[in-house]
Design a protein around this motif. Structure first.
Motif: not given
Lengths: 490, 490
Positions: B345-361
């Motif tokens: 997984d790339p350490v930086t990404k062009p888009s914001a991190f999104c929390y979309l539910g418990e799997e995001s944890v």
């Protein structure tokens, strides 16, 4: 509360929910006829205030249908948006009522005073008062019986004012209502506040009148708005976004220059690559992007209508609200209105109930089961209680089947006595078998409660336990009956 | 692990991930040229076994490109699917290698023996052994250097056999690999088991070789498969579904006779109503539905590719897996492979991190932050610790700012020391401010742990508390430092 409806107008029927694409009569990018033909847009909207400024008497002579060269249903707005943006308009509320009666759209709107979201309380009170005054006056002034009138609700972020505004205007003779002031909330992704605004208004408006959400035109929030009972959207966003090289999808907005692939299957997007779109002349590009934006919009409306017919709008909404964390925030706020929403939720549906995350625990189906079990249920008089967790296929082998009351433990419903298994949706559900903490809690809480109330009636309790899936949770929930508990490991 | 790639073949480049639509050379519904033109399908697949039966020597004379009248990239399968369905085929593995070398597709496949999901362990061992034997033999037999060869992995539900199969075939000279036996899992929505199969194979295959997921052709599972590193899909599903009046979307399958609205914006669906489609002649309807199915397929692939480029495939997957609880089950299983996935997984990404539910944890971004904080971080020597929950805008007023170490409490990351705030994604995230229990737990656990390790170093601890949002959770998490804790209510 989502509903598919049919709105009859002098120029034809309109299926709702739908978007009224806004047409600027002095600068037509896509004509109403094109929009009807290409997108099946049944109802277009134009601005009576701008029409009056550009066409004046000519529009009275030819009617708004003549000006737009369109014989389908047309709605007019009356300058409220211009007040919100520019502070005032040079027309009186009386004049614009008379003018709309004269140009004879199918649906007309009074000149309201939008509250906006930055108003002080004092100003908000004023906007509500004036809007109501004008609404009463307009009822007296109206002279064309073929025109249906839309009465807007104002009040903005002051919920007690929204309540008052909705209650009062709902008593007047209007065929439709609009919910005002959402534009800034929409632009700033403030969906939780949008939910408060819309739900507050809907709880105090006559539900049989179609509800128009002013200025909402982005497909990413249609599912949320429709789930709150909004029937009509209007927006020039399809053109405004196109002018700015912005590309709408039901999952959000992209800028054309950021796209390597066109994330859509509409006729524009299958015929062009992003580079080809970028190389088209500006006028051509605006038209192509406007067409894409409308395809994305009407495609989403068709998906929503189909979901309503399938009884799966709730599941659709849970998926769609994962398009952005702010939409999820809106969904979580909507959950707080579950009691009101539950009153309009059909008791049976054509499709299976789906668990799609913790918000599913507060779905009307689940809330209803728990409430009915609490209020209307009494277990049959049998000496043995057998508790069987979900996902174990078939009946377990019971030593005394005729003496045993079988109760299944089904997340997120909780306890499901076998005699209720045929009741929707207890026999028709899709639930992930990889349980999350909320699914487990939904069962253990309901089980504890059940055993607290009825545990004393049984002589023995058998728990078929699957530790791999449930850990100690089920055993712990049987604390109340531990003296007569027998655990059978599955 | 999702990736956009370019596969170079003698007949042109192919962008992956992509679907290879399967063409039956004896019954062409949509020709490869049409598919290239209308759907931008760059690579088609046909069956060498069926080609040999229908065209024999003629195909050797004209080549497979002549038979299909197509000069773009063509892949051939070799009868493995027929073995799975009908038990056996009347061609030897040697013959089909020679035949494919002779008809010269761009990509060829050896005749493997599919394990399927109903095989006994004994039978599964046998399928893996024979497939490997044939793979070794084929390397010796191959004579056409222009043909790239695909070596399939078998083993089905026996993960140790999948490991062995993947390891062994990965050592041989193959340019691509296929993962076999998923068809029944796909048909039965057994996505959790699919995840185990694919992830087990991927962990033991050379990752630089493109991976083909045999027989996967439904757009609803592409995001999940691509997130596991699958690059190629093949399927005749677009036609098979069409023959059966089934309508594919990236959210699932509909039967045409159940549809009141066409939930899609493709050229077929904007030009027809469901009734119009139902009234077309059967042949015409099959072609129209096949075209719709391919539009839905390639549209989803474009959305996935764009999400990969944007660095938002994880968020896209969380949304897409809400299309069905079984997909959510698959996503939850995938979370268990987070350590392996996180490595790519790339350490930086062009888009914001999104929390979309418990799997995001369990997203790589979150896991990485927690791990690095644990292993690489040491707080600066300052006497005062100030704890500020997320969503409070700006800095709080600190009495001794130069003596104070500010640490933000951000779900789902946990604790975010201010000196790390510029590190992706700690300054670029979108999180619902209506907190769920999992968000709260993500902060309280990390905070307890932080205070346990470093709490002793500070003389004083200030907690800016927002009870409305956090209840007592933050105060409870400060148990370790309660003697020097000062709570400031926000």
């Amino acid at each position: 509360m989502g509903r598919v409806g049919r709105l009859s107008t002098p120029h034809g029927d309109v299926t709702t929910p739908t978007l009224m694409p806004v047409v600027d009569p002095s600068d037509v990018i896509l004509s109403p006829k094109e929009m009807r033909h290409e997108f099946d847009a049944e109802l277009v909207m134009t601005n009576a205030y701008l029409t009056r400024r550009c066409f004046g008497e000519k529009a009275i002579k030819h009617g708004i249908h003549g000006v737009l060269d369109y014989d389908g249903p047309i709605a007019t707005d009356s300058g409220g948006y211009q007040i919100l943006r520019y502070g005032d308009v040079d027309v009186s509320p009386e004049e614009i009522v008379h003018y709309q009666d004269a140009i004879a759209p199918d649906i007309a709107t009074i000149l309201d005073v939008p509250t906006g979201v930055r108003a002080t309380r004092e100003r908000a009170v004023e906007t509500v008062r004036i809007t109501l005054e004008r609404a009463k006056q307009a009822v007296e002034l109206r002279s064309n019986p073929k025109v249906m009138w839309c009465g807007p609700v104002q009040g903005g972020l002051f919920s007690e004012l929204v309540v008052q505004s909705a209650r009062e205007i709902g008593k007047l003779d209007y065929q439709l209502h609009a919910i005002g002031s959402p534009v800034e909330l929409l632009e700033e992704y403030r969906y939780a506040e949008l939910v408060d605004l819309v739900m507050t208004a809907k709880q105090h408006l006559p539900l049989d009148r179609p509800t128009h959400l002013f200025g909402a035109g982005h497909p990413m929030m249609f599912a949320l708005a429709v789930a709150m009972g909004c029937d009509l959207f209007d927006s020039a966003a399809y053109v405004l976004y196109a002018r700015d090289d912005r590309y709408m999808t039901s999952e959000g907005t992209f800028r054309l220059d950021e796209l390597s692939y066109l994330p859509c299957e509409c006729p524009v997007c299958v015929a062009h690559s992003p580079n080809e779109l970028r190389c088209v002349s500006q006028d051509g590009r605006i038209k192509l992007l406007a067409r894409h934006n409308l395809h994305a919009t009407f495609g989403e409306l068709r998906r929503i209508r189909q979901a309503i017919i399938d009884g799966s709008l709730g599941a659709y909404l849970e998926m769609r609200c994962r398009a952005h964390p702010r939409l999820l925030e809106g969904l979580r706020r909507l959950v707080m209105y579950r009691d009101f929403i539950g009153r309009f939720d059909p008791v049976t549906k054509p499709s299976a109930f789906c668990y799609l995350g913790e918000e599913s625990v507060d779905c009307p189906e689940v809330v209803r089961h728990r409430r009915r079990l609490e209020k209307r249920y009494d277990p049959p008089p049998m000496p043995i209680l057998a508790l069987l967790p979900a996902f174990e296929s078939g009946h377990p082998k019971l030593e005394e089947p005729n003496q045993t009351h079988l109760v299944r433990l089904v997340p997120p419903f909780g306890v499901v006595p076998e005699e209720l298994e045929e009741v929707y949706p207890l026999g028709q559900f899709q639930v992930p078998r990889e349980l999350d903490a909320i699914q487990i809690k939904s069962v253990t809480e309901a089980l504890s409660r059940f055993l607290e109330r009825y545990g004393g009636r049984y002589e023995r309790v058998l728990l078929f336990n699957d530790e791999r899936r449930w850990g100690n949770a089920l055993v712990d929930a049987c604390e109340k009956v531990k003296e007569k508990l027998k655990i059978i490991q599955l």
